[in-house]
Design a protein around this motif. Structure first.
Motif, mmCIF file in Angstrom:
data_model
loop_
_atom_site.group_PDB
_atom_site.id
_atom_site.type_symbol
_atom_site.label_atom_id
_atom_site.label_comp_id
_atom_site.label_asym_id
_atom_site.label_seq_id
_atom_site.Cartn_x
_atom_site.Cartn_y
_atom_site.Cartn_z
ATOM 1 N N THR A 176 -53.994 5.268 -4.886
ATOM 2 C CA THR A 176 -53.445 6.630 -4.903
ATOM 3 C C THR A 176 -53.649 7.359 -6.224
ATOM 4 O O THR A 176 -53.497 8.572 -6.277
ATOM 5 C CB THR A 176 -51.927 6.606 -4.625
ATOM 6 N N GLY A 177 -53.926 6.636 -7.290
ATOM 7 C CA GLY A 177 -54.062 7.258 -8.602
ATOM 8 C C GLY A 177 -52.745 7.433 -9.336
ATOM 9 O O GLY A 177 -52.727 7.891 -10.480
ATOM 10 N N LEU A 178 -51.617 7.103 -8.695
ATOM 11 C CA LEU A 178 -50.322 7.189 -9.371
ATOM 12 C C LEU A 178 -50.318 6.273 -10.595
ATOM 13 O O LEU A 178 -50.890 5.187 -10.560
ATOM 14 C CB LEU A 178 -49.193 6.772 -8.439
ATOM 15 N N VAL A 179 -49.666 6.721 -11.665
ATOM 16 C CA VAL A 179 -49.549 5.924 -12.887
ATOM 17 C C VAL A 179 -48.068 5.664 -13.147
ATOM 18 O O VAL A 179 -47.258 6.599 -13.162
ATOM 19 C CB VAL A 179 -50.187 6.645 -14.098
ATOM 20 N N PHE A 180 -47.732 4.399 -13.336
ATOM 21 C CA PHE A 180 -46.353 3.983 -13.577
ATOM 22 C C PHE A 180 -46.268 3.394 -14.982
ATOM 23 O O PHE A 180 -47.041 2.511 -15.332
ATOM 24 C CB PHE A 180 -45.922 2.898 -12.579
ATOM 25 N N GLU A 181 -45.310 3.864 -15.767
ATOM 26 C CA GLU A 181 -45.042 3.262 -17.068
ATOM 27 C C GLU A 181 -43.672 2.605 -16.978
ATOM 28 O O GLU A 181 -42.692 3.263 -16.619
ATOM 29 C CB GLU A 181 -45.051 4.319 -18.166
ATOM 30 N N VAL A 182 -43.630 1.307 -17.266
ATOM 31 C CA VAL A 182 -42.378 0.570 -17.142
ATOM 32 C C VAL A 182 -42.065 -0.180 -18.430
ATOM 33 O O VAL A 182 -42.958 -0.559 -19.185
ATOM 34 C CB VAL A 182 -42.418 -0.424 -15.949
ATOM 35 N N THR A 183 -40.772 -0.391 -18.664
ATOM 36 C CA THR A 183 -40.325 -1.128 -19.849
ATOM 37 C C THR A 183 -40.042 -2.592 -19.534
ATOM 38 O O THR A 183 -39.679 -3.349 -20.423
ATOM 39 C CB THR A 183 -39.056 -0.498 -20.445
ATOM 40 N N GLY A 184 -40.182 -2.970 -18.285
ATOM 41 C CA GLY A 184 -39.941 -4.345 -17.857
ATOM 42 C C GLY A 184 -40.340 -4.500 -16.408
ATOM 43 O O GLY A 184 -40.881 -3.574 -15.792
ATOM 44 N N PRO A 185 -40.084 -5.655 -15.831
ATOM 45 C CA PRO A 185 -40.454 -5.897 -14.437
ATOM 46 C C PRO A 185 -39.831 -4.868 -13.487
ATOM 47 O O PRO A 185 -38.682 -4.457 -13.671
ATOM 48 C CB PRO A 185 -39.898 -7.290 -14.158
ATOM 49 N N ALA A 186 -40.613 -4.460 -12.492
ATOM 50 C CA ALA A 186 -40.121 -3.494 -11.506
ATOM 51 C C ALA A 186 -40.941 -3.610 -10.236
ATOM 52 O O ALA A 186 -42.134 -3.900 -10.272
ATOM 53 C CB ALA A 186 -40.217 -2.072 -12.055
ATOM 54 N N LYS A 187 -40.273 -3.381 -9.108
ATOM 55 C CA LYS A 187 -40.950 -3.291 -7.822
ATOM 56 C C LYS A 187 -40.887 -1.840 -7.382
ATOM 57 O O LYS A 187 -39.802 -1.270 -7.237
ATOM 58 C CB LYS A 187 -40.288 -4.195 -6.774
ATOM 59 N N ILE A 188 -42.051 -1.230 -7.194
ATOM 60 C CA ILE A 188 -42.117 0.179 -6.837
ATOM 61 C C ILE A 188 -42.694 0.303 -5.433
ATOM 62 O O ILE A 188 -43.757 -0.231 -5.131
ATOM 63 C CB ILE A 188 -42.967 0.959 -7.854
ATOM 64 N N THR A 189 -41.952 1.018 -4.581
ATOM 65 C CA THR A 189 -42.365 1.257 -3.201
ATOM 66 C C THR A 189 -42.647 2.748 -3.074
ATOM 67 O O THR A 189 -41.846 3.577 -3.512
ATOM 68 C CB THR A 189 -41.240 0.848 -2.226
ATOM 69 N N TYR A 190 -43.787 3.093 -2.491
ATOM 70 C CA TYR A 190 -44.154 4.502 -2.400
ATOM 71 C C TYR A 190 -45.021 4.765 -1.178
ATOM 72 O O TYR A 190 -45.618 3.859 -0.605
ATOM 73 C CB TYR A 190 -44.860 4.972 -3.674
ATOM 74 N N SER A 191 -45.049 6.040 -0.791
ATOM 75 C CA SER A 191 -45.847 6.440 0.366
ATOM 76 C C SER A 191 -46.215 7.905 0.236
ATOM 77 O O SER A 191 -45.575 8.670 -0.501
ATOM 78 C CB SER A 191 -45.078 6.210 1.667
ATOM 79 N N LEU A 192 -47.254 8.291 0.951
ATOM 80 C CA LEU A 192 -47.640 9.690 1.062
ATOM 81 C C LEU A 192 -46.823 10.308 2.187
ATOM 82 O O LEU A 192 -46.643 9.692 3.239
ATOM 83 C CB LEU A 192 -49.120 9.813 1.409
ATOM 84 N N LEU A 193 -46.336 11.514 1.966
ATOM 85 C CA LEU A 193 -45.585 12.236 2.993
ATOM 86 C C LEU A 193 -46.415 13.402 3.510
ATOM 87 O O LEU A 193 -47.340 13.864 2.844
ATOM 88 C CB LEU A 193 -44.270 12.760 2.414
ATOM 89 N N SER A 194 -46.062 13.896 4.664
ATOM 90 C CA SER A 194 -46.740 15.052 5.246
ATOM 91 C C SER A 194 -46.063 16.333 4.766
ATOM 92 O O SER A 194 -44.834 16.446 4.780
ATOM 93 C CB SER A 194 -46.668 14.982 6.769
ATOM 94 N N TRP A 195 -46.871 17.302 4.361
ATOM 95 C CA TRP A 195 -46.322 18.589 3.944
ATOM 96 C C TRP A 195 -45.734 19.362 5.122
ATOM 97 O O TRP A 195 -44.946 20.283 4.923
ATOM 98 C CB TRP A 195 -47.413 19.430 3.271
#
Length: 91
Positions: A31-50
């Motif tokens: 997706t090209g998303l960039v995540f900056e984290v300070t420690g362990p993390a689980k990130i859940t994401y999805s594309l939505l319809s406009w």
């Protein structure tokens, strides 16, 4: 700034999950998303319809790029979220 590429796991319903194991800056290879984290993390994401949200966009604004739903199991660890850029080349 160096970004580590991460390939998320695909879940049902068009969702993605990225398990980030340590502090750093990560870029999703899909997706090209960039995540900056300070420690362990689980990130859940999805594309939505406009189609569901476009009526909320008032003139002079227009719908312009992808719409994401992003959730983090450890919200304080997620310090920055960068969205991919989009550029309209029409007219």
């Amino acid at each position: 700034e160096q970004k580590e590429q991460v390939t998320p796991r695909r879940l049902a319903g068009g969702q993605f999950v990225a398990q980030l194991d340590a502090e750093g800056t990560y870029q999703c290879s899909l997706t090209g998303l960039v995540f900056e984290v300070t420690g362990p993390a689980k990130i859940t994401y999805s594309l939505l319809s406009w189609s569901k949200y476009a009526r909320l966009v008032e003139k002079p604004w227009i719908v312009g790029g992808p719409l994401f739903d992003v959730r983090c199991d450890s919200a304080p660890a997620l310090t920055s979220l960068q969205f991919p850029h989009s550029l309209c080349l029409a007219g």
